[in-house]
Design a protein around this motif. Sequence first.
Motif, PDB file in Angstrom:
ATOM      1  N   ALA A 129      -4.037   0.680  -6.784  1.00 45.65           N
ATOM      2  CA  ALA A 129      -4.166   1.288  -5.461  1.00 45.65           C
ATOM      3  C   ALA A 129      -2.803   1.429  -4.795  1.00 45.65           C
ATOM      4  N   GLY A 130      -2.562   2.581  -4.187  1.00 40.39           N
ATOM      5  CA  GLY A 130      -1.311   2.833  -3.476  1.00 40.39           C
ATOM      6  C   GLY A 130      -0.275   3.572  -4.294  1.00 40.39           C
ATOM      7  N   GLN A 131      -0.456   3.636  -5.614  1.00 42.47           N
ATOM      8  CA  GLN A 131       0.530   4.313  -6.451  1.00 42.47           C
ATOM      9  C   GLN A 131       0.249   5.814  -6.537  1.00 42.47           C
ATOM     10  N   PHE A 132       1.223   6.546  -7.071  1.00 41.42           N
ATOM     11  CA  PHE A 132       1.094   7.992  -7.152  1.00 41.42           C
ATOM     12  C   PHE A 132       1.555   8.511  -8.505  1.00 41.42           C
ATOM     13  N   ILE A 133       1.268   9.772  -8.755  1.00 42.78           N
ATOM     14  CA  ILE A 133       1.746  10.453  -9.963  1.00 42.78           C
ATOM     15  C   ILE A 133       2.594  11.645  -9.522  1.00 42.78           C
ATOM     16  N   LYS A 167       5.237   1.438  -5.519  1.00 46.97           N
ATOM     17  CA  LYS A 167       4.782   0.050  -5.521  1.00 46.97           C
ATOM     18  C   LYS A 167       3.306  -0.016  -5.150  1.00 46.97           C
ATOM     19  N   PRO A 168       2.506  -0.792  -5.890  1.00 47.31           N
ATOM     20  CA  PRO A 168       1.081  -0.906  -5.562  1.00 47.31           C
ATOM     21  C   PRO A 168       0.887  -1.548  -4.189  1.00 47.31           C
ATOM     22  N   SER A 169      -0.226  -1.206  -3.545  1.00 49.60           N
ATOM     23  CA  SER A 169      -0.576  -1.855  -2.288  1.00 49.60           C
ATOM     24  C   SER A 169      -0.826  -3.336  -2.530  1.00 49.60           C
ATOM     25  N   THR A 176      -7.533   2.255  -1.598  1.00 51.79           N
ATOM     26  CA  THR A 176      -7.125   1.005  -0.965  1.00 51.79           C
ATOM     27  C   THR A 176      -8.349   0.240  -0.475  1.00 51.79           C
ATOM     28  N   ALA A 177      -9.287   0.941   0.166  1.00 46.70           N
ATOM     29  CA  ALA A 177     -10.528   0.309   0.610  1.00 46.70           C
ATOM     30  C   ALA A 177     -11.298  -0.244  -0.582  1.00 46.70           C
ATOM     31  N   LYS A 178     -11.356   0.521  -1.659  1.00 48.38           N
ATOM     32  CA  LYS A 178     -12.071   0.096  -2.866  1.00 48.38           C
ATOM     33  C   LYS A 178     -11.441  -1.156  -3.469  1.00 48.38           C
ATOM     34  N   ALA A 179     -10.098  -1.192  -3.503  1.00 49.31           N
ATOM     35  CA  ALA A 179      -9.402  -2.346  -4.083  1.00 49.31           C
ATOM     36  C   ALA A 179      -9.641  -3.601  -3.258  1.00 49.31           C
ATOM     37  N   PHE A 180      -9.593  -3.497  -1.931  1.00 49.78           N
ATOM     38  CA  PHE A 180      -9.887  -4.651  -1.079  1.00 49.78           C
ATOM     39  C   PHE A 180     -11.329  -5.114  -1.278  1.00 49.78           C
ATOM     40  N   HIS A 181     -12.255  -4.173  -1.352  1.00 51.31           N
ATOM     41  CA  HIS A 181     -13.672  -4.508  -1.554  1.00 51.31           C
ATOM     42  C   HIS A 181     -13.868  -5.251  -2.869  1.00 51.31           C
ATOM     43  N   ASP A 216      10.904   2.867  -2.421  1.00 53.01           N
ATOM     44  CA  ASP A 216      10.695   1.560  -1.800  1.00 53.01           C
ATOM     45  C   ASP A 216       9.261   1.355  -1.331  1.00 53.01           C
ATOM     46  N   GLY A 217       8.462   2.373  -1.346  1.00 54.28           N
ATOM     47  CA  GLY A 217       7.098   2.309  -0.833  1.00 54.28           C
ATOM     48  C   GLY A 217       6.110   2.814  -1.850  1.00 54.28           C
TER      49      GLY A 217
END
Length: 280
Positions: free
Chosen positions: A30-34, A91-93, A116-121, A239-240
């Motif tokens: 979660a949080g990463q991109f391509i 960087k991953p969340s 991100t919501a899915k990963a927290f859940h 950095d993000g």
Amino acid sequence: MYKILKKEALNPTVTRMVIEAPFVAKRAKAGQFIILRVREQGERLPLTIADSNPEKGTVTIIFQVVGETTMLLNALNEGDCLKDFAGPLGKPSVIDGNKKVCIIGGGVGCAIAYPTAKAFHEAGADVTTIVGFRNKDLVILEEEFKKVSDAYYLMSDDGSVGEKGLVTNKLEDLITGGEKFDEVVAIGPIVMMKFVSLTTKKYNIPTTVSMNPVMIDGTGMCGGCRLKVGDEIKFACVDGPDFDGHLVDFDQAMARNTAYKSFEAHKRDEACHLLNKEVE
């Protein structure tokens, strides 16, 4: 080559695609991109990973059709292939399951907020989700969010769906009503993330924002995603893309983003050079 396995219109301007990319799917968080290219001479387009399935080897992307490259991407159909599909990058969340967290998504930014919501859940956190759209025709991922949220609130500017108002209105209502959030995560338009951060700062609630909207080429070389974060200069793609919302200079980010987009494509390298000098 990376085959498009599924294509679906989520609303008149937003499309979801499932891409066959097993090596990316195996490592994506979660949080990463391509970064993708539609064709050999095409521009690099960074897109947040909306979902992934390591077992099936697939990665889901969601994009808004707003420019030449996204129009070319949207012209492809199931069975067609992308030239490049590199990642996962960024960087991953940071996910902590021992939390009561509020995820806030605005517009097409909900495509970034969902994983991100899915990963927290999945980590066991208590997830409250607030999403906002201009009107009912632009709503996306409603059922997906409901499945990973302990509480879900839908807001619209015109009141045509959910509750009328801004995501910040609902956030402040919940806080003043007694909700105790350990963290707020805001993902969407820069101005929305700014006012979410201003709201949470009043109540001393740690806040994370995704600065994905300011990313241009996804490598840090163009300088378009250069940010002031506290006393430091950061790059969203390197950095993000996640940063402390109480430290990000949103006004500077909005000014740079607006100035950059006002330049014609062939003048954007010059624009980045001038904008970078302003914050040195």
